[in-house]
Design an enzyme around this catalytic site. Structure first.
Site, PDB file in Angstrom:
ATOM      1  CG  ASP A  35      -2.062   1.014   1.254  1.00  0.00           C
ATOM      2  OD1 ASP A  35      -2.816   1.245   0.234  1.00  0.00           O
ATOM      3  OD2 ASP A  35      -1.903   1.542   2.280  1.00  0.00           O
TER       4      ASP A  35
ATOM      5  CD  GLU B 129      -2.299   2.512  -3.547  1.00  0.00           C
ATOM      6  OE1 GLU B 129      -3.231   2.934  -3.745  1.00  0.00           O
ATOM      7  OE2 GLU B 129      -1.950   2.182  -2.454  1.00  0.00           O
TER       8      GLU B 129
END
Length: 539
Positions: free
Chosen positions: A213, A276
């Site tokens: 993330d 990401e």
């Protein structure tokens, strides 16, 4: 009948890693299958649906966060990185899921959230207990500005300041998301060691890979300077966009932390991570690293989500990205949707849905597919009074801010709750109004359904290994609304024709044998390309 491929698929897939030749299938666990009647999806529910997932022809299943969490940001606020939240199940049920996925020949990937923890995490609770607690420096603290306000003008992705005052100490802590998601201080080697042990914990339990993330946010500029205003910001856009972000994103130190992270993954066999990263191409590809200083295996390429949906725009980017990836020694990857972006069928329109699906699964590189996109699921309008996403709740003046529309429950069958949850249960988000007709049961036995078109595409990837490892080259067609490209390898060639427009286009110069058409027939390869048609030709 189509002739057998000249290149052996088993040989080719043996040359490529699983994360290069396979399709990654993302599941938002809250929305996949509720097994215990609480209105929220869970691990036993996912395990029960693994045979369906295997039938899609995908290689890996990526689970959005399932760790212990107060769920203020639905799992992206982790209170214990090495345990499962009871909402989803137990560690033993997770082990069962991993074992069953492996038995079915699929890999399991977890969502790893290293930039920030929950404010409920024991680390943060220690950090706020006193300024001399050893955990204090595990988070990012600054003294107030001279006027007593936040240290600088940095903004949260969810609107408002990225700083919250700890009244007890008089200092501010950094949070690029909710105040309940304090940023970890990755400059502290103890933080890095603890977070790397998290990776080891899950890899020892059989996890094959990680989606990391907001990996490009790990470090901040230590000068804590104000960020400049964005001259292109307009009313109605997210508050975070008001500023440019040279001091909170893509810092040099982040690259070093990721190299350390990669070395941890390389302690185990055949593991991978995808990062990401929302950055322009020239800043994205360096996250792959170099042969002697490797970083993420796949820096997520979100450009198909962000680009205007035109043949010329998509072709230009595909050409530049493929060439730049080759030059950088990076493996390409492609994404059309995820838990943070609106459903791609809603974005490109129903007429272009199969064109987009075909593009995703035939370009060179690893495709990531979001659950339900194989059915043609669309955004679901969520009234404000039913909205639960903090990004939307905190920005009611930004209509696109809420991510609820793309997170609604999976549609399995007609009837109560579309098979997601038992009858009489209220799902955590409303179901789509078309769930009675757009669902797995309705499409399973229809050879012309979106689900079986998806399966036809994944079968082509198995039957024609050129789609996995072959070279990519775009073709001129003299039509601005047609994107054509070929994949070639070892004497095998497939040509992909994509009509982005509503006009019939003559492409009689391209010959061969049609192996798939999005319009559910097999027209002669030299016949005109019909409006909104995707066609794949064996040359």
């Amino acid at each position: 009948m189509t002739q057998a491929p000249q290149v052996d698929a088993a040989t080719l897939t043996g040359e490529l890693k699983w994360w290069q030749h396979g399709i990654i299938y993302q599941i938002y666990p809250r929305s996949y299958q509720d097994s215990n009647g609480d209105g929220v999806g869970d691990l036993p529910g996912i395990t029960a649906r693994l045979p369906y997932i295997a039938s899609l022809g995908v290689e890996a299943v990526w689970l959005s966060p399932i760790f212990k969490s107060p769920m203020r940001d639905f799992g992206y606020d982790v209170a214990d990185y090495c345990d499962i939240d009871p909402l989803f199940g137990t560690l033993e049920q997770f082990d069962t899921l991993v074992a069953e996925a492996h038995r079915l020949g699929m890999k399991i990937m977890l969502d790893y959230v290293p930039n920030h923890s929950s404010s409920d995490h024991a680390w943060f609770q220690e950090a706020i207990s006193s300024t001399d607690n050893p955990k204090r420096d595990w988070y990012v603290w600054q003294n107030p500005a001279p006027d007593g306000g936040p240290p600088n003008n940095w903004k949260s992705f969810f609107a408002g300041p990225a700083w919250t005052l700890d009244a007890a100490s008089g200092q501010y802590y950094l949070h690029q998301f909710l105040p309940s998601q304090p940023d970890l201080n990755w400059r502290n080697p103890d933080v890095r060691a603890a977070m790397f042990d998290v990776l080891r914990f899950w890899m020892r339990r059989g996890v094959d890979g990680f989606r990391v993330d907001v990996i490009w946010l790990l470090a901040e500029d230590e000068r804590y300077l104000d960020e400049p205003e964005n001259p292109h910001w307009q009313p109605g856009q997210p508050d975070h966009w008001r500023l440019e972000h040279p001091y909170t994103q893509d810092q040099p130190e982040t690259h070093e932390y990721i190299r350390e992270m990669r070395r941890v993954l390389d302690e185990f066999d055949d593991r991978m991570m995808v990062g990401e990263i929302y950055l322009p191409l020239e800043r994205l590809l360096p996250y792959s690293g170099t042969p002697d200083a490797q970083m993420v295996h796949l820096p997520f390429n979100f450009h198909l989500i962000l680009l205007p949906w035109t043949a010329n725009e998509v072709r230009a980017f595909a050409d530049s990205y493929d060439a730049a990836s080759t030059l950088a020694g990076a493996w390409p990857n492609w994404v059309l949707g995820n838990h943070d972006q609106h459903r791609f069928k809603s974005r490109v329109g129903a007429a272009q849905y199969r064109v987009a699906q075909t593009l995703l699964l035939t370009l060179r590189g690893t495709p990531t597919v979001y659950y339900g996109d194989e059915l043609g699921m669309e955004n679901v309008a969520i009234p404000f009074e039913q909205m639960v996403d903090p990004a939307g709740l905190q920005q009611p003046d930004v209509p696109s801010a809420s991510r609820d529309p793309e997170r609604t429950p999976m549609q399995w069958e007609a009837g109560p709750n579309a098979g997601f949850a038992p009858a009489g249960v209220t799902p955590w988000l409303p179901l789509a109004p078309d769930a009675d007709t757009v669902n797995v049961q309705a499409q399973q036995d229809d050879p012309h359904s979106d689900l079986n078109y998806f399966r036809a595409l994944t079968k082509l990837r198995r039957d024609y290994p050129v789609l996995l490892g072959g070279d990519y080259r775009s073709l001129d067609t003299d039509h601005s609304d047609v994107f054509a490209f070929e994949r070639t390898q070892g004497g095998q060639r497939l040509t992909v024709l994509l009509n982005f427009g509503a006009e019939t286009r003559d492409l009689s110069g391209i010959s061969g044998q049609t192996v798939l058409s999005s319009l559910n027939d097999l027209p002669d390869s030299t016949s005109a390309l019909r409006p909104n048609e995707a066609r794949i030709i064996l040359n």
